[in-house]
Design a protein around this motif. Sequence first.
Motif, PDB file in Angstrom:
ATOM      1  N   ALA A 150     -11.056 -10.229  31.210  1.00 58.34           N
ATOM      2  CA  ALA A 150     -10.396 -10.772  32.716  1.00 58.34           C
ATOM      3  C   ALA A 150      -9.389 -11.580  32.818  1.00 58.34           C
ATOM      4  O   ALA A 150      -8.475 -11.521  34.111  1.00 58.34           O
ATOM      5  N   ALA A 151      -9.269 -11.859  31.705  1.00 53.40           N
ATOM      6  CA  ALA A 151      -7.881 -12.828  31.343  1.00 53.40           C
ATOM      7  C   ALA A 151      -6.041 -11.228  31.674  1.00 53.40           C
ATOM      8  O   ALA A 151      -5.052 -12.014  32.297  1.00 53.40           O
ATOM      9  N   PHE A 152      -7.020 -10.563  31.311  1.00 51.27           N
ATOM     10  CA  PHE A 152      -5.748  -9.622  30.722  1.00 51.27           C
ATOM     11  C   PHE A 152      -5.702  -8.967  32.501  1.00 51.27           C
ATOM     12  O   PHE A 152      -4.464  -8.360  33.217  1.00 51.27           O
ATOM     13  N   LEU A 153      -6.871  -8.643  33.561  1.00 51.79           N
ATOM     14  CA  LEU A 153      -6.972  -8.085  34.743  1.00 51.79           C
ATOM     15  C   LEU A 153      -5.999  -8.611  35.500  1.00 51.79           C
ATOM     16  O   LEU A 153      -5.646  -8.440  36.401  1.00 51.79           O
ATOM     17  N   LEU A 173       5.005  -5.069  29.001  1.00 52.36           N
ATOM     18  CA  LEU A 173       4.124  -3.623  29.161  1.00 52.36           C
ATOM     19  C   LEU A 173       2.382  -4.356  29.554  1.00 52.36           C
ATOM     20  O   LEU A 173       1.765  -3.854  30.259  1.00 52.36           O
ATOM     21  N   ALA A 174       2.535  -5.717  29.163  1.00 50.18           N
ATOM     22  CA  ALA A 174       1.343  -6.473  29.634  1.00 50.18           C
ATOM     23  C   ALA A 174       0.567  -6.095  30.826  1.00 50.18           C
ATOM     24  O   ALA A 174       0.386  -6.341  31.449  1.00 50.18           O
ATOM     25  N   TYR A 175       1.696  -6.825  31.810  1.00 50.24           N
ATOM     26  CA  TYR A 175       2.496  -6.523  33.010  1.00 50.24           C
ATOM     27  C   TYR A 175       1.890  -4.838  33.851  1.00 50.24           C
ATOM     28  O   TYR A 175       0.784  -5.347  34.867  1.00 50.24           O
ATOM     29  N   PHE A 176       2.922  -4.059  33.405  1.00 50.29           N
ATOM     30  CA  PHE A 176       2.570  -3.357  33.749  1.00 50.29           C
ATOM     31  C   PHE A 176       0.690  -2.399  33.476  1.00 50.29           C
ATOM     32  O   PHE A 176       0.662  -2.286  34.564  1.00 50.29           O
ATOM     33  N   SER A 177       0.435  -2.712  32.172  1.00 49.83           N
ATOM     34  CA  SER A 177      -0.878  -2.273  32.320  1.00 49.83           C
ATOM     35  C   SER A 177      -1.883  -2.834  32.780  1.00 49.83           C
ATOM     36  O   SER A 177      -2.397  -1.853  33.507  1.00 49.83           O
ATOM     37  N   ALA A 178      -1.266  -4.394  33.272  1.00 46.49           N
ATOM     38  CA  ALA A 178      -2.373  -5.051  34.174  1.00 46.49           C
ATOM     39  C   ALA A 178      -2.450  -4.425  35.972  1.00 46.49           C
ATOM     40  O   ALA A 178      -3.526  -4.354  35.769  1.00 46.49           O
ATOM     41  N   ASN A 179      -1.672  -3.805  36.069  1.00 46.28           N
ATOM     42  CA  ASN A 179      -1.660  -3.463  37.372  1.00 46.28           C
ATOM     43  C   ASN A 179      -1.389  -1.747  37.344  1.00 46.28           C
ATOM     44  O   ASN A 179      -2.170  -1.423  38.764  1.00 46.28           O
TER      45      ASN A 179
END
Length: 645
Positions: free
Chosen positions: A237-240, A433-439
């Motif tokens: 959920a934090a990742f999303l 990468l974390a932000y792009f993957s979440a988006n």
Amino acid sequence: MFPVSEPHGSRDPAADSTPTDQHHPHGREAALWKLAVGAIGIVFGDIGTSPLYAFKETFAGHHPLALDQEHIMGVISLMFWSMMAVVTLKYVTIIMRADNKGEGGSLALLALINRSSGQKKWTAGIVLLGVFATALFYGDSMITPAVSVLSAVEGIAVAAPQFSGWILPIAVGILVALFSIQRTGTARVGAMFGPIMLGYFAVIATLGTLSVIKTPEVLWALLPSYAVNFFVIDGFAAFLALGSVVLAVTGAEALYADMGHFGRKPIRVSWLWFVLPALMLNYMGQGALLMRDASALQSPFYLLAPEWLRLPLVGVATMAAIIASQAVITGAFSVTQQGIQLGFIPRLRISHTSAATAGQIYIPLINWALMIAIILLVLTFQTSSNLTAAYGIAVTGAMLIDNFLIAVVLFGLWKWKKRYAVPLLALFFVVDLAYFSANLTKVPDGGWFPLLAGVVIFTLLTTWSKGRRLMVERMREAAMPIKVFIQSAANSATRVKGTAVFMTSTPEGVPHALLHNLKHNKVLHERVILLTVKIADQPYVDDKDRVKLDDLGQGFHRMKILYGFMQEADVPAALQSCSTCGGAFNMMDTSFFLSRQTLLPSENPGMRIWREKLFAWMLRNAESAMEFFRLPTNRVVELGSQVEI
């Protein structure tokens, strides 16, 4: 990239150096603060309007979080450390050092790499990445004005609920008015951008501070442990949630893109002393408000203000959103101009809206295309909450690509040692990468739009670039050697008085227009100039380096006029400044000969047939070289030629 009244792309010498009348420390300090205020008005409009929607969307968006103290503190902490890692460290501290003669942005960085690096094995891939980052910028240019203006106007639902039905018409009306005034230039209203945004940041900082005073424990959220704990307790959920948290740093890339106009130091001062504190005070204020009253999630930004102040706050926020949109629009004009000069975009009509400022430009096609796309977005998505689902992918994609470009700079240009560069790049790649993957999880809800826009624009840019390269190669292959032509034609053809300038994209061989002119008119002028206009891999070329000449004999001269990719080509002005080419140029005795190419199908096409047809369509609709190079309309002769690619 500029003082307040000017769009992206013009240059202010004060950005790079101290004027001669400001050698005194107080004069330098005054100039610095003046530029810092100017930067606030232009550079930080996008990231400055993020508090309108970023915090709310994290808890009420497509992946809502539980509205409790642990999550509120975690989100604030994550926003703060994201700003520190992405904005302060990556862009302000590292990337802004990678300037191309003072200019920044993806295309400027590409030109720097192309000019400075000798390692060609990865240059093609880096160029494609840079071009895709530029394509994503256009997608962002469509979404930013839509979400900024709509989220600001939605404050009406809080301040005056009886007028809620007017939100969409008002937002569309503001956008239409904004794009309609572009052709007149923004010099007059631009001078107010800095003070207005300074007032806006002061207001949101004050409202945030008043809320923090009521709930001071929210200040502990600045500790990184709360961000870490956020992921520990919530995991996926934090990742999303990163898909919404990243909205707090959208606009960070503008710091680098606008560097050339203001310089590094004013932007750093603006960010560290004004913008970052104001944003964090407001985010902490919104978090403190939600700790006290969960029902404020309806609109935590506007509910920070007392009831009597909410309607004026809507006005202030709307002005800030308009300024943010204006910066994006002028940025699109500037990027388009750079793309034309660097050979990725066909020639387009460019109008100059200021006689005093070269950078004040207006590109009608880009203006109206952006307006239509933005209005369609507003009418399709209806609310800022829906639009934020499409927002973020273009920005995080461009930020991720910037990491590859800066890696080339660190290793290839700056020669950093691996023990310093690798950990830094690893941090940037992990975060982005974390932000792009979440988006990417937003794609079904609207994130497909910037990706689709990016792919379409990337296809157009690369098709034009490759098509032009193939055309030049074919024309060079078919060109007659100039020495052979001079020997055979100079003595046999009738010479007439005056000067003939034959524009050619290839600095070798005989231009098609010259061959056709001799074939049909059977005369040669006393002075023949074979002129090639070249764009350098640097933003500006000094006047003393503008013209390069080669005397070919028999009244023939090979001339190359060089411009930087941030400069407008003015061929008559360059010719009149040149007096070493058999005498001065008189425009009334000078004729310009242009060649308009018609594409023919080839037995061995250099591109797929659909791309050839696309390139042919772009070629037909490109702006005439006569207008683009500012040639006198009554002195131009245009001749056709056929080319196979």
